[in-house]
Write an enzyme that holds these catalytic residues in place. Sequence first.
Site, mmCIF file in Angstrom:
data_model
loop_
_atom_site.group_PDB
_atom_site.id
_atom_site.type_symbol
_atom_site.label_atom_id
_atom_site.label_comp_id
_atom_site.label_asym_id
_atom_site.label_seq_id
_atom_site.Cartn_x
_atom_site.Cartn_y
_atom_site.Cartn_z
ATOM 1 N N LYS A 177 3.636 1.447 -3.747
ATOM 2 C CA LYS A 177 3.095 0.675 -4.871
ATOM 3 C C LYS A 177 3.951 0.773 -6.130
ATOM 4 O O LYS A 177 3.963 -0.148 -6.945
ATOM 5 C CB LYS A 177 1.656 1.100 -5.165
ATOM 6 C CG LYS A 177 0.662 0.669 -4.098
ATOM 7 C CD LYS A 177 -0.766 0.965 -4.525
ATOM 8 C CE LYS A 177 -1.759 0.453 -3.496
ATOM 9 N NZ LYS A 177 -3.160 0.605 -3.954
ATOM 10 N N ASN A 187 -10.815 16.607 -14.730
ATOM 11 C CA ASN A 187 -9.874 16.929 -13.661
ATOM 12 C C ASN A 187 -9.774 18.434 -13.487
ATOM 13 O O ASN A 187 -9.983 19.193 -14.440
ATOM 14 C CB ASN A 187 -8.490 16.358 -13.986
ATOM 15 C CG ASN A 187 -7.543 16.426 -12.823
ATOM 16 O OD1 ASN A 187 -7.836 15.914 -11.746
ATOM 17 N ND2 ASN A 187 -6.399 17.059 -13.012
ATOM 18 N N LEU A 199 -14.713 5.380 -5.284
ATOM 19 C CA LEU A 199 -13.673 4.464 -4.816
ATOM 20 C C LEU A 199 -13.276 4.730 -3.371
ATOM 21 O O LEU A 199 -12.532 3.949 -2.786
ATOM 22 C CB LEU A 199 -12.456 4.540 -5.742
ATOM 23 C CG LEU A 199 -12.744 4.205 -7.215
ATOM 24 C CD1 LEU A 199 -11.439 4.055 -7.986
ATOM 25 C CD2 LEU A 199 -13.594 2.959 -7.364
ATOM 26 N N THR A 209 0.846 -1.185 0.000
ATOM 27 C CA THR A 209 0.000 0.000 0.000
ATOM 28 C C THR A 209 0.887 1.243 0.000
ATOM 29 O O THR A 209 2.113 1.145 -0.091
ATOM 30 C CB THR A 209 -0.991 -0.034 1.184
ATOM 31 O OG1 THR A 209 -1.944 1.027 1.032
ATOM 32 C CG2 THR A 209 -0.285 0.070 2.524
ATOM 33 N N ARG A 261 -3.545 17.840 -17.096
ATOM 34 C CA ARG A 261 -3.265 16.528 -16.518
ATOM 35 C C ARG A 261 -4.278 15.503 -17.036
ATOM 36 O O ARG A 261 -3.916 14.357 -17.343
ATOM 37 C CB ARG A 261 -3.297 16.586 -14.988
ATOM 38 C CG ARG A 261 -3.144 15.246 -14.282
ATOM 39 C CD ARG A 261 -1.874 14.524 -14.658
ATOM 40 N NE ARG A 261 -1.802 13.208 -14.017
ATOM 41 C CZ ARG A 261 -1.006 12.224 -14.411
ATOM 42 N NH1 ARG A 261 -0.195 12.393 -15.447
ATOM 43 N NH2 ARG A 261 -1.011 11.070 -13.782
#
Length: 307
Positions: free
Chosen positions: A85, A169, A242, A81, A174
């Site tokens: 990662k 975004n 999420l 985590t 980006r």
Amino acid sequence: MTRFLRWKAMENNHRTINGYTRVCGVMGNPVEHTMSPAIHNTLAEAMGENLVYVPFRVPPGQAGEAVRGAFALNLMGMNVTVPYKSQVIPFLKEMDPLAEAIGAVNTLVRVQEGFKGYNTDMPGLCRAMGRDGVELEGENVLILGAGGVARAVAILAADQKAAGITILNRTASRAIEVAEEVNGITGRRIAEGRALDAWSALPEGETYLAIQATNVGMFPRVGEAVIEEEAFYHRIHTGYDLVFNPAETKFMSLVRQSGGRAFGGLKMLLYQGIIAYELWTGTRVDEELAGKAYEAMKDAMGISENC
């Protein structure tokens, strides 16, 4: 491997730890808040696997030492985590193609002379969606955010044959950059990037499967959503946030208020763990057992309501 692990791990209604016990765990920093032990230890006990799962706090700059140490100590596998990662990748012997495309690893599986890196986050999201009756194939997918998680979601959506992907975004450049990366990986122009406030320019009459991939909605921004205009949510037939804590976010509430279906990140968290467990043990976790692990995870989080 599976037969070896089944070493009478349950006697007198409790698990036995002995010289044959295999160890898996999660490395991160911080890691004390992790819910993964509730998932994996529930699975191991229910399936009679002689396996225990524990968290490992790894100091900054020691990702390589942690990977090498896990192999030297004969650990069966590891989850990874934040913030490691991507940092673990140079120290792996092999990479699964999906993890390589995403550029992030959350599961290490022991192989000869080291570990193979996988990303089970996105397959976990895909399996969670399937359990909720949602498929990415043929969908117009709208992704909120353009960070690493959003990029991974876009790659998953492309891999699952979404009809189109729009990334919104705060910084338009980006979003465009991530969209172009996805198009380059897939070899087709499936993704486009726009500024967050350009949602009103989306084609009239089109509805979307929206995936909220920012940290807005988590503490300390509980009660906020990336986009709060009611008109936006009339474009959303299904929304996935999420964020998994809190279990009900403002994004989810706004989707439901506009007549859409909404889901949070808890089942993604569950299934990414289940897929890792399956990779380590060579077993298949059925839905009844997945439900038991889900309840154990919610108990560990102090969540009692249905979600």
